[in-house]
Motif scaffolding. Sequence first.
Motif, PDB file in Angstrom:
ATOM      1  N   UNK A  47      58.302  18.133  34.018  1.00  0.00           N
ATOM      2  CA  UNK A  47      58.298  20.063  34.760  1.00  0.00           C
ATOM      3  C   UNK A  47      57.828  20.812  34.108  1.00  0.00           C
ATOM      4  N   UNK A  48      56.159  20.577  33.849  1.00  0.00           N
ATOM      5  CA  UNK A  48      55.399  21.667  33.018  1.00  0.00           C
ATOM      6  C   UNK A  48      55.408  22.878  33.378  1.00  0.00           C
ATOM      7  N   UNK A  49      55.264  23.962  32.701  1.00  0.00           N
ATOM      8  CA  UNK A  49      55.329  25.821  33.002  1.00  0.00           C
ATOM      9  C   UNK A  49      54.376  25.758  34.038  1.00  0.00           C
ATOM     10  N   UNK A  50      53.080  25.000  34.462  1.00  0.00           N
ATOM     11  CA  UNK A  50      52.561  25.302  35.174  1.00  0.00           C
ATOM     12  C   UNK A  50      50.843  23.772  35.144  1.00  0.00           C
ATOM     13  N   UNK A  51      50.326  24.479  35.809  1.00  0.00           N
ATOM     14  CA  UNK A  51      49.731  22.940  35.730  1.00  0.00           C
ATOM     15  C   UNK A  51      48.270  24.454  35.391  1.00  0.00           C
ATOM     16  N   UNK A  52      47.962  24.953  35.730  1.00  0.00           N
ATOM     17  CA  UNK A  52      47.186  26.143  35.131  1.00  0.00           C
ATOM     18  C   UNK A  52      47.126  26.752  34.104  1.00  0.00           C
ATOM     19  N   UNK A  53      48.103  26.344  33.613  1.00  0.00           N
ATOM     20  CA  UNK A  53      48.428  26.586  32.177  1.00  0.00           C
ATOM     21  C   UNK A  53      47.987  25.645  30.973  1.00  0.00           C
ATOM     22  N   UNK A  54      47.607  26.187  30.724  1.00  0.00           N
ATOM     23  CA  UNK A  54      46.503  25.394  28.995  1.00  0.00           C
ATOM     24  C   UNK A  54      47.342  24.529  27.823  1.00  0.00           C
ATOM     25  N   UNK A  55      48.374  25.229  28.581  1.00  0.00           N
ATOM     26  CA  UNK A  55      49.243  24.423  26.839  1.00  0.00           C
ATOM     27  C   UNK A  55      50.091  22.885  27.849  1.00  0.00           C
ATOM     28  N   UNK A  56      50.354  23.684  29.001  1.00  0.00           N
ATOM     29  CA  UNK A  56      51.194  22.591  29.672  1.00  0.00           C
ATOM     30  C   UNK A  56      50.685  21.447  29.929  1.00  0.00           C
ATOM     31  N   UNK A  57      49.146  22.001  30.356  1.00  0.00           N
ATOM     32  CA  UNK A  57      47.983  20.938  31.309  1.00  0.00           C
ATOM     33  C   UNK A  57      47.368  20.128  29.960  1.00  0.00           C
ATOM     34  N   UNK A  58      47.417  20.950  28.894  1.00  0.00           N
ATOM     35  CA  UNK A  58      47.752  19.588  27.634  1.00  0.00           C
ATOM     36  C   UNK A  58      48.649  18.816  26.512  1.00  0.00           C
ATOM     37  N   UNK A  59      49.721  19.391  27.080  1.00  0.00           N
ATOM     38  CA  UNK A  59      50.615  18.593  26.783  1.00  0.00           C
ATOM     39  C   UNK A  59      51.137  17.334  27.665  1.00  0.00           C
ATOM     40  N   UNK A  60      50.714  17.563  29.219  1.00  0.00           N
ATOM     41  CA  UNK A  60      50.264  16.358  30.298  1.00  0.00           C
ATOM     42  C   UNK A  60      49.553  15.521  29.568  1.00  0.00           C
ATOM     43  N   UNK A  61      47.970  15.806  29.409  1.00  0.00           N
ATOM     44  CA  UNK A  61      47.616  14.592  28.402  1.00  0.00           C
ATOM     45  C   UNK A  61      47.785  13.790  27.959  1.00  0.00           C
ATOM     46  N   UNK A  62      48.395  14.695  26.869  1.00  0.00           N
ATOM     47  CA  UNK A  62      49.798  14.126  25.988  1.00  0.00           C
ATOM     48  C   UNK A  62      50.543  13.256  26.822  1.00  0.00           C
ATOM     49  N   UNK A 291      53.329  15.560  23.230  1.00  0.00           N
ATOM     50  CA  UNK A 291      53.055  15.821  24.463  1.00  0.00           C
ATOM     51  C   UNK A 291      53.587  14.421  24.971  1.00  0.00           C
ATOM     52  N   UNK A 292      52.251  13.163  23.743  1.00  0.00           N
ATOM     53  CA  UNK A 292      52.737  11.531  23.835  1.00  0.00           C
ATOM     54  C   UNK A 292      54.034  11.794  22.959  1.00  0.00           C
ATOM     55  N   UNK A 293      54.985  12.292  21.693  1.00  0.00           N
ATOM     56  CA  UNK A 293      55.741  11.516  21.138  1.00  0.00           C
ATOM     57  C   UNK A 293      57.128  12.792  22.536  1.00  0.00           C
ATOM     58  N   UNK A 294      57.328  13.812  23.418  1.00  0.00           N
ATOM     59  CA  UNK A 294      57.770  13.563  24.142  1.00  0.00           C
ATOM     60  C   UNK A 294      58.160  12.232  25.110  1.00  0.00           C
ATOM     61  N   UNK A 295      56.436  11.982  25.932  1.00  0.00           N
ATOM     62  CA  UNK A 295      56.847  10.642  26.209  1.00  0.00           C
ATOM     63  C   UNK A 295      57.822   9.563  25.381  1.00  0.00           C
ATOM     64  N   UNK A 296      57.004   9.722  24.150  1.00  0.00           N
ATOM     65  CA  UNK A 296      57.976   8.369  23.354  1.00  0.00           C
ATOM     66  C   UNK A 296      59.450   7.860  23.293  1.00  0.00           C
ATOM     67  N   UNK A 297      59.363   9.373  23.490  1.00  0.00           N
ATOM     68  CA  UNK A 297      60.915   9.457  22.983  1.00  0.00           C
ATOM     69  C   UNK A 297      61.835   9.301  24.231  1.00  0.00           C
ATOM     70  N   UNK A 298      61.701  10.152  25.202  1.00  0.00           N
ATOM     71  CA  UNK A 298      62.289   9.754  26.840  1.00  0.00           C
ATOM     72  C   UNK A 298      61.830   8.187  26.961  1.00  0.00           C
ATOM     73  N   UNK A 299      60.808   7.887  27.027  1.00  0.00           N
ATOM     74  CA  UNK A 299      60.371   5.996  27.697  1.00  0.00           C
ATOM     75  C   UNK A 299      61.412   5.731  26.846  1.00  0.00           C
TER      76      UNK A 299
END
Length: 337
Positions: A47-62, A291-299
């Motif tokens: 649930x990111x800020x917005x797909x058009x947001x560069x920071x959020x897009x990079x976070x999701x890539x991770x 972003x990868x770290x967030x996924x690691x923690x959640x999973x």
Amino acid sequence: MVPRWTALPALAAVALLATACVNPGTGGTTTAAPSTGSGGAKRIGFFGFAKANSFAAATFAGVEEYAKANNATAEFLDPNFDAQAQVQQLQDAVTAKRFDVFVVQANDGAAVVPAIRSAVQAGISVVVHFTPVGTRYDTADPQVDGTITLVDVPTLNGEGLGKLAVQACESKKLNPCQVGYLEGLKALPLDNARTQAAVGVLKSAPGVELKAQLEGGYTQESGRKAMQDVLQKDPGIDVVIGASQAILGAEAVAKDKDILYVANGASRQTVEAVRAGRWYAAYYLPVKTLGAKAAELGLSKALGKQVPATNIMTDVDPGKSMGTKDALAQVTGEYDE
């Protein structure tokens, strides 16, 4: 017209990060996998800020890269900076039981609290990412029981910016050293907390004089306007702090001035400006890696593993957040403005 109470949190996301094109596929690392459990692929809702947001897009890539490497899927739910829309997305996802893990970049940290509490009660692993969820901006601790945080504490961010500006002053060997602070948006509690922390550091530093403090915003245009106002009143300013986008605008206005810039940002363009010596320093975060770290923690939590509830972003890649030229010597940045 969007009501003011929903428009303001949208500004909060813009205040943190500017929208732009992004190439998040380069840079960053994928953390080693947790042991997989039974029951098929886990599902992550981002649930990111917005797909058009560069920071959020990079976070999701991770997030997505880590998920694919670890028998999981990831989906970006785009509220397009709309806090009310994000709350509805969270509520709908809880009801539909669509995901095992939520990674949440809250457009309004207070508004999402009931939905996130419901997610925890439903057994969903919730990772609060970057911005605190709740009303406090001086702590990384979870403000909703059962959540995991991976945040950049706004007051610590402000203190870091202030300390970098003091270092810049020391490098110029001036007494007094005149500093201008282009704060974000005065209407935002998060920005006010960051500003108060930065100003506290500046005012307590010997030989440092805070000559200008005004709203610099998060665009090049707002940075240009603010810098014009600063130079009209204080043409001898020595150091300027602001969001990376505002600093780009300020730099364009003050080309003939011997000013050291301290930027709040982590893009490739910001890192390049510091490494090239155009800017003194930047407060840096490895966005895709986080972003990868967030996924690691959640999973990991979803798989029944014990994970720390409180996680601070600057601890993930220590020594880089206070991003002087030396500190960023081996860094390129993980997203584009």
